[in-house]
Design a protein around this motif. Structure first.
Motif, short mmCIF file in Angstrom:
data_model
loop_
_atom_site.label_atom_id
_atom_site.label_comp_id
_atom_site.label_asym_id
_atom_site.label_seq_id
_atom_site.Cartn_x
_atom_site.Cartn_y
_atom_site.Cartn_z
N MET A 1 0.82 -1.21 0.00
CA MET A 1 0.00 0.00 0.00
C MET A 1 0.85 1.26 0.00
N ASP A 2 2.15 1.09 -0.23
CA ASP A 2 3.04 2.25 -0.38
C ASP A 2 3.45 2.90 0.93
N TYR A 3 3.30 2.21 2.03
CA TYR A 3 3.81 2.75 3.29
C TYR A 3 5.25 2.28 3.45
N SER A 4 6.07 3.09 4.08
CA SER A 4 7.45 2.64 4.25
C SER A 4 7.74 2.32 5.71
N GLU B 1 0.37 5.22 14.29
CA GLU B 1 -0.64 5.89 13.48
C GLU B 1 -0.74 5.25 12.10
N ASP B 2 0.44 4.88 11.53
CA ASP B 2 0.42 4.21 10.22
C ASP B 2 -0.40 2.94 10.29
N GLU C 1 -2.71 2.08 12.38
CA GLU C 1 -4.14 2.36 12.53
C GLU C 1 -4.75 2.77 11.20
N GLU C 2 -4.03 3.63 10.49
CA GLU C 2 -4.55 4.12 9.22
C GLU C 2 -4.72 2.97 8.23
N LEU D 1 -7.70 0.75 9.17
CA LEU D 1 -8.95 1.44 8.88
C LEU D 1 -9.23 1.44 7.38
N GLU D 2 -8.16 1.70 6.62
CA GLU D 2 -8.32 1.77 5.17
C GLU D 2 -8.67 0.39 4.59
N PRO E 1 -15.14 3.98 9.15
CA PRO E 1 -14.76 2.95 10.12
C PRO E 1 -14.08 3.55 11.35
N THR E 2 -14.21 2.86 12.46
CA THR E 2 -13.46 3.27 13.66
C THR E 2 -12.81 2.04 14.28
N LEU E 3 -11.78 2.29 15.04
CA LEU E 3 -11.11 1.20 15.74
C LEU E 3 -12.03 0.68 16.83
#
Ligand SMILES: Nc1ncnc2c1ncn2[C@@H]1O[C@H](COP(=O)(O)OP(=O)(O)OP(=O)(O)O)[C@@H](O)[C@H]1O
Ligand SMILES: [Mg+2]
Lengths: 427, 194
Positions: free
Chosen positions: B94-97, B103-104, B106-107, B110-111, B137-139
């Motif tokens: 998903m292009d996260y490093s 926070e990443d 969680e994001e 959620l996504e 959506p929520t955690l």
């Protein structure tokens, strides 16, 4: 009219096409545009205008176009997608705007072209409130933790106080009893001496009769012999000495206990003099180390001379008891360390051992008179209670810390009384 | 305990078929976005009590949870259960490093929930010709006590598991419907069956 409404809505609304080129921005966005884009935002890639989070925006827009499904982003995870200032630059606590974003897929019905609509909500107030709340709750939690610790400390202090109280009363009682027992011990002791003297005399008489038995006629001889046999004279003669010996030994032990108990009532002001603790420490260590030779002993001192006003005999006694416990706690080989530390008000003596430690359930009781875990006959359970009383008499503190299997530390703190007192203190 | 399924055989089969199609579409959507093959399990349809739902959702350890409600012709909640393991591989897709911040993570969850739940719901709604809207959506970190206090007795749940071929990541999406929606859905299924 709708267009006017959308222009003025207090949320950001922007529309981009499939190439992410900006088609529309409402006032909320336009008011906050970077200066260079004020007049040229149309048909510019949104990711150029807001390059700060370009990668993220691109990813989310792509997802919306591909999936035709809304995408959400929250301030908790990504607070500042668009680099906008807080709406209260003067009075607000936050400088940057906290944002929730939603991107919706939309379709132009007439042309069939796909667009994405960006909604941006300013949630700075909410975020700020939430964060304050969180800080507060963290502070509360911390406070709570501190209180819990304090309560625990108070609990320990209380049980120590109760302990001390118990010590004091038991000690006084013990001292009283010791005194009372002393008198009978005295006369029992001298009576025993006399008795053994008398016994010896009687035995000599009997032996004399036995030796001269041939001098009597047969009838008397027979009578004497019968008498000796009927009364088991041989047995009595053997036993009497042993019995007296044992009684003496027993009485000596009673005397020892009583002497120890009397420590409780000793008046510490009597016999106070300047005591040099380095000397006392190494002397006692020497005594203990000859008795328990397999351990490693060490004395550590920060100063060359550490002097206090104290009763030297008592201080030695206290240290001795503690060092003995330390040496006895080590089953095989280990180390015992005594360290001395001095500051302006106190002297701290620590005795550390690598012994078996004290079980948690016993920790509260070790200072109790007669408390011992040693096999019967090997410990009176008076070592630490005596040390406790001695230290208390010197207005000091004693505490013990231990970890089962690791070892034990006994810490003594003694106040340094001013030297002026030495002049008035009796020798 | 016998499980009461408030659907008859035929309705159930029909719904199963619809779910197969809807979930397949959902898997395709995600696959397209992260350019990786995604496998789906056969959707499960069951009726559960609150306690059963709790163990269904939170029986396994090392998982994240999110929830999303949906409104429209049918209403309910979607709860997603995402495995902790393999998440960082998905994050890369998903292009996260690396390294991922809290926070990443969680994001990302959620996504992922939003994409999959959204796709499933959209698929199901279009198959049933119903309109629905999914909220954000929520955690979700529930505890057992809260579940014991829930007011309903039984709920229909539809569950499907997604696994990403190249990683140990897996994710379950669980749909729960309220009673009215269940009736509504049964009617719609009957119409389709006629
Ligand atoms: N350094 C130590 N390591 C482990 N246990 C200890 C230590 N010091 C004291 N104890 C425990 O505390 C108990 C009480 O100690 P105390 O010195 O008062 O009595 P005692 O040593 O048993 O008998 P005595 O009167 O001969 O000294 C001991 O029996 C022992 O269990
Ligand atoms: Mg002892």
């Amino acid at each position: 009219m709708f267009e006017q409404l959308v222009e003025k809505l207090p949320v950001g609304i922007g529309i981009v096409d499939e190439n992410f080129l900006v088609i529309y921005l409402n006032d909320f966005f336009r008011d906050r545009l970077p200066r260079e884009y004020r007049n040229s935002y149309k048909d510019t890639p949104v990711t150029d205008i807001f390059s700060h989070q370009a990668k993220f925006l691109e990813r989310r827009l792509k997802s919306v176009f591909v999936l035709q499904h809304p995408s959400f982003s929250y301030w908790e995870q990504r607070p500042h997608i668009f680099p906008f200032k807080s709406s209260r630059p003067i009075t607000g606590e936050e400088t940057q705007m906290y944002q929730n974003m939603e991107i919706l897929p939309v379709k132009d019905k007439s042309t069939g072209r796909k667009y994405a609509c960006i909604f941006l909500q300013d949630v700075t107030a909410q975020a700020s409130y939430f964060r304050t709340q969180q800080k507060l709750s963290a502070a509360l939690k911390e406070e709570h933790e501190a209180q819990r610790k304090l309560i625990h400390k108070l609990d320990t202090a209380q049980s120590q106080l109760i302990q001390a109280e118990k010590m004091a009363s038991t000690g006084q009682l013990a001292a009283g009893i010791a005194h009372e027992i002393n008198n009978p011990i005295g006369f029992i002791n001298s009576n025993l001496d006399t008795l053994s003297q008398y016994a010896n005399n009687l035995i000599s008489i009997c032996d004399g009769v036995e030796n001269h038995v041939t001098d009597f006629n047969d009838e008397v001889k027979e009578q004497i012999k019968n008498l000796f046999e009927a009364q088991h004279y041989d047995l009595i003669k053997d036993d009497i000495e042993e019995l007296l010996e044992e009684s003496k030994a027993g009485l000596n032990r009673v005397k020892d206990i009583v002497d120890n108990l009397k420590q409780f009532s000793l008046d510490s002001t009597k016999g106070s003099q300047i005591v040099e603790l380095n000397d006392v420490a190494s002397q006692t260590i020497k005594l203990v180390s000859t008795q328990y030779a397999s351990h490693h002993y060490k004395v550590e001192s920060a100063d060359e001379k550490i002097e206090i006003m104290a009763n030297p005999g008592m201080i030695k006694q206290a240290l001795m008891n503690i060092l003995l416990n330390a040496a006895q706690a080590i089953p095989d080989k280990g180390y015992v360390k005594l360290s001395l530390l001095k500051n302006s008000e106190n002297i701290t003596i620590k005795v550390l051992d690598s012994g078996e430690g004290i079980e948690h359930k016993n920790m509260k009781r070790v200072f109790e008179p007669f408390f011992t875990t040693r096999p019967e006959g090997q410990g009176q359970g008076l070592g630490l209670s005596t040390a406790y009383t001695i230290i208390k008499k010197h207005k000091g503190k004693i505490s013990i810390n231990s970890k089962v299997g690791k070892g034990t530390v006994v810490t003594i703190e003694l106040p340094i009384t001013s030297k002026d007192n030495s002049a008035t203190a009796p020798q | 305990m016998s499980v009461v399924i408030p659907l008859d055989e035929e309705q159930r089969d029909a719904l199963q078929e619809l779910l197969n199609i809807a979930m397949g579409q959902a898997a395709n959507s995600l696959a397209q976005l992260i350019e990786t093959k995604i496998d789906i399990s056969i959707p499960k349809i069951t009726s559960v009590t609150p306690a059963q739902l709790y163990s269904l959702l939170f029986g396994s350890q090392d998982t994240f949870h999110t929830r999303q409600s949906f409104l429209g012709d049918i209403q309910g909640e979607v709860i997603s259960v995402l495995s902790r393991s393999g998440l960082s591989e998905i994050a890369k897709l998903m292009d996260y490093s690396d390294p991922l911040s809290k926070e990443d993570v969680e994001e990302i969850i959620l996504e992922l929930s939003n994409i999959l739940a959204g796709a499933c719901l959209a698929g199901l709604s279009s198959q049933l010709e119903l309109t629905t809207n999914l909220n954000m959506p929520t955690l979700f970190t529930p505890n057992k006590e809260n579940f014991d206090e829930l007011k309903w007795q039984h709920s229909l749940v539809m569950e499907v598991q997604f696994t990403v071929a190249v990683s140990s990541f897996s994710m379950r999406v669980v749909f729960c419907l309220d009673d009215d929606s269940l009736t509504r859905m049964k009617d719609t299924l009957d119409e389709l069956l006629d």
